[in-house]
Structure formats: C-alpha cells, structure tokens
Motif scaffolding. Structure first.
Motif, PDB file in Angstrom:
ATOM      1  N   PRO A 140       0.799  -1.251   0.000  1.00  0.00           N
ATOM      2  CA  PRO A 140       0.000   0.000   0.000  1.00  0.00           C
ATOM      3  C   PRO A 140       0.825   1.291   0.000  1.00  0.00           C
ATOM      4  O   PRO A 140       0.254   2.374   0.123  1.00  0.00           O
ATOM      5  N   ASP A 141       2.172   1.199  -0.091  1.00  0.00           N
ATOM      6  CA  ASP A 141       2.962   2.423  -0.209  1.00  0.00           C
ATOM      7  C   ASP A 141       2.586   3.136  -1.515  1.00  0.00           C
ATOM      8  O   ASP A 141       2.305   2.485  -2.530  1.00  0.00           O
ATOM      9  N   SER A 142       2.610   4.465  -1.488  1.00  0.00           N
ATOM     10  CA  SER A 142       2.235   5.227  -2.691  1.00  0.00           C
ATOM     11  C   SER A 142       2.765   6.647  -2.592  1.00  0.00           C
ATOM     12  O   SER A 142       3.191   7.099  -1.518  1.00  0.00           O
ATOM     13  N   PHE A 143       2.716   7.349  -3.704  1.00  0.00           N
ATOM     14  CA  PHE A 143       3.092   8.769  -3.703  1.00  0.00           C
ATOM     15  C   PHE A 143       2.437   9.450  -4.898  1.00  0.00           C
ATOM     16  O   PHE A 143       2.088   8.812  -5.895  1.00  0.00           O
ATOM     17  N   ASN A 144       2.279  10.764  -4.777  1.00  0.00           N
ATOM     18  CA  ASN A 144       1.891  11.576  -5.929  1.00  0.00           C
ATOM     19  C   ASN A 144       2.574  12.927  -5.815  1.00  0.00           C
ATOM     20  O   ASN A 144       2.926  13.384  -4.720  1.00  0.00           O
ATOM     21  N   ILE A 145       2.761  13.556  -6.953  1.00  0.00           N
ATOM     22  CA  ILE A 145       3.534  14.797  -7.033  1.00  0.00           C
ATOM     23  C   ILE A 145       2.716  15.858  -7.759  1.00  0.00           C
ATOM     24  O   ILE A 145       2.060  15.571  -8.765  1.00  0.00           O
ATOM     25  N   THR A 185       2.954   8.001   1.120  1.00  0.00           N
ATOM     26  CA  THR A 185       2.633   7.080   2.210  1.00  0.00           C
ATOM     27  C   THR A 185       3.640   5.937   2.159  1.00  0.00           C
ATOM     28  O   THR A 185       3.739   5.233   1.142  1.00  0.00           O
ATOM     29  N   LYS A 186       4.381   5.802   3.242  1.00  0.00           N
ATOM     30  CA  LYS A 186       5.430   4.781   3.293  1.00  0.00           C
ATOM     31  C   LYS A 186       5.348   4.059   4.626  1.00  0.00           C
ATOM     32  O   LYS A 186       5.363   4.707   5.680  1.00  0.00           O
ATOM     33  N   THR A 208      15.247  13.842  -8.052  1.00  0.00           N
ATOM     34  CA  THR A 208      15.120  12.522  -7.427  1.00  0.00           C
ATOM     35  C   THR A 208      14.178  12.618  -6.228  1.00  0.00           C
ATOM     36  O   THR A 208      14.400  13.419  -5.310  1.00  0.00           O
ATOM     37  N   ILE A 209      13.118  11.838  -6.254  1.00  0.00           N
ATOM     38  CA  ILE A 209      12.101  11.860  -5.208  1.00  0.00           C
ATOM     39  C   ILE A 209      12.714  11.398  -3.871  1.00  0.00           C
ATOM     40  O   ILE A 209      13.332  10.331  -3.812  1.00  0.00           O
ATOM     41  N   PRO A 210      12.590  12.222  -2.813  1.00  0.00           N
ATOM     42  CA  PRO A 210      13.129  11.831  -1.513  1.00  0.00           C
ATOM     43  C   PRO A 210      12.242  10.741  -0.875  1.00  0.00           C
ATOM     44  O   PRO A 210      11.350  11.041  -0.085  1.00  0.00           O
ATOM     45  N   TRP A 211      12.521   9.504  -1.193  1.00  0.00           N
ATOM     46  CA  TRP A 211      11.690   8.407  -0.739  1.00  0.00           C
ATOM     47  C   TRP A 211      12.184   7.838   0.583  1.00  0.00           C
ATOM     48  O   TRP A 211      11.426   7.451   1.450  1.00  0.00           O
TER      49      TRP A 211
END
Length: 211
Positions: A140-145, A185-186, A208-211
C-alpha cells in the motif's frame, strides 16, 4: 472682402495642417521581463516599427542588455493620427526550447516617453522525475507529485501551470523554478514534502524523489 476671407482660410488651413503634423524626436525605452523568473530577460530581440501614409514603414531592431533593458534613441514621433508606432518581441523555436514573444503592440503617443514593460516566456527542454536508484514502491505504499510554476502564475494568472505527476520525463514547459509538493505514504505513515527544482531555458534537470 472676399479676397481677405480667402487669405484667412488659407492661413487657417496651413496652420491646422502644421498642428496635425507636429513631430518630435524622443527615446523609446523599456524592459523585457522573463515571466518565468520575474527578472529582466537578457539578449532578447525587440522591434520598433513605424507606419506612415504612402510608406511601407520603418523597422528598427535592438537587443536587451543583461538586465532586460532596451532603448531606441532619437525616434521621430509624428502627432498625425495616420502615423502609428509599434513594439514587438519575435517568437522563435529550436530543437531545445520555445521562445514565446509578443506580437505588435501599438504605442499610445501620449505615453511614448514612459518606459514600457513587456512580458515574455520560454521553455526548458526536459525535466526528469525519478525514484532513487534501486527503489521499488509496493502497495500500500504510494506517492503523488504536484509540480507548479508559481512565478508564471503571478504574471500570467490565466495560464495556471500545475502538473499532477508520478515519475518520468516532461518536455517543453516554462523554464524557471518549479515548486514540488510530494504526498507520500510509506510503511503506513503519510507525509507531505515541499521542494523545488530549477530548469533553465533549453536546459535539462533531474529531480530525485526523496523516498
């Protein structure tokens, strides 16, 4: 008596014509603003054109200095309404970017001694959004920009540059600072990160996305 009247009419006619055709030499000046950065745009071509009865007109060209300023010295301005004057900044394109100038803008003769402000914009070549090398996002981890060009909004409020994005490469959007809102969401924890990246005219950049 009739002769006197004719003489008066002739004098009046020439006086009226002379009044309508008054001209003066002045300096036309101003600044070309980069709508993508808010600062003066250097090395931009500015054209000044005048049109006159029974003439194809006169075209003068200059280039802005490092601060975006320009001037046309000793320009003759005729008060007669048949004489018109225009400023323009030509658009052009190449493989790396688009330059968006502005078409002919007629000058108000009563304001020609005032400096003019001209807003133009240009695009970058490519902006790449990527995850850190070797990173894999698994549900269920996800991201949007959300990418946003705020400076351009200030000068061109009807052109709202907001790009919902995930990752990959975008091309030919306005140059300048792009503000980034990262909602991720991580491991079950949601957070919002605010960042920015600058992409120059015709330039490329990698974020680079700061994950």
């Amino acid at each position: 008596m009739k002769l006197h009247l004719i003489i008066i009419l002739i004098i009046f006619f020439f006086a009226t014509c002379q009044k309508k055709d008054n001209s003066s030499n002045i300096t036309i000046s101003g600044n070309v603003r980069n709508n993508c950065t808010g600062y003066g745009f250097k090395n931009v071509t500015v054209n000044f054109k005048s049109t006159a009865p029974k003439s194809s007109g006169t075209l003068l060209t200059t280039t802005t200095d490092n601060n975006g300023n320009f001037s046309f010295e000793n320009v003759e301005i005729n008060s007669n309404s048949n004489y018109k004057y225009f400023l323009s900044v030509p658009s052009y394109s190449n493989p790396d970017y688009e330059f968006f100038g502005i078409g002919s803008q007629e000058l108000n003769k009563e304001e020609v001694s005032n400096p003019y402000q001209i807003g133009v914009s240009a695009s970058f070549k490519a902006l790449t959004i990527q995850l850190p090398q070797g990173t894999t996002v698994i549900l269920p981890d996800s991201f949007n920009i959300l990418l946003e060009q705020k400076t351009l909004h200030q000068y061109e409020p009807l052109r709202v540059w907001q790009i919902p994005y995930d990752y990959g490469t975008i091309h030919n959007y306005p140059m300048g600072w792009w503000h980034i809102t990262l909602n991720k969401t991580k491991s079950g924890v949601n957070s919002v990160v605010y960042d920015s990246v600058f992409v120059d005219m015709g330039g490329t950049a990698i974020y680079t996305i700061p994950w």
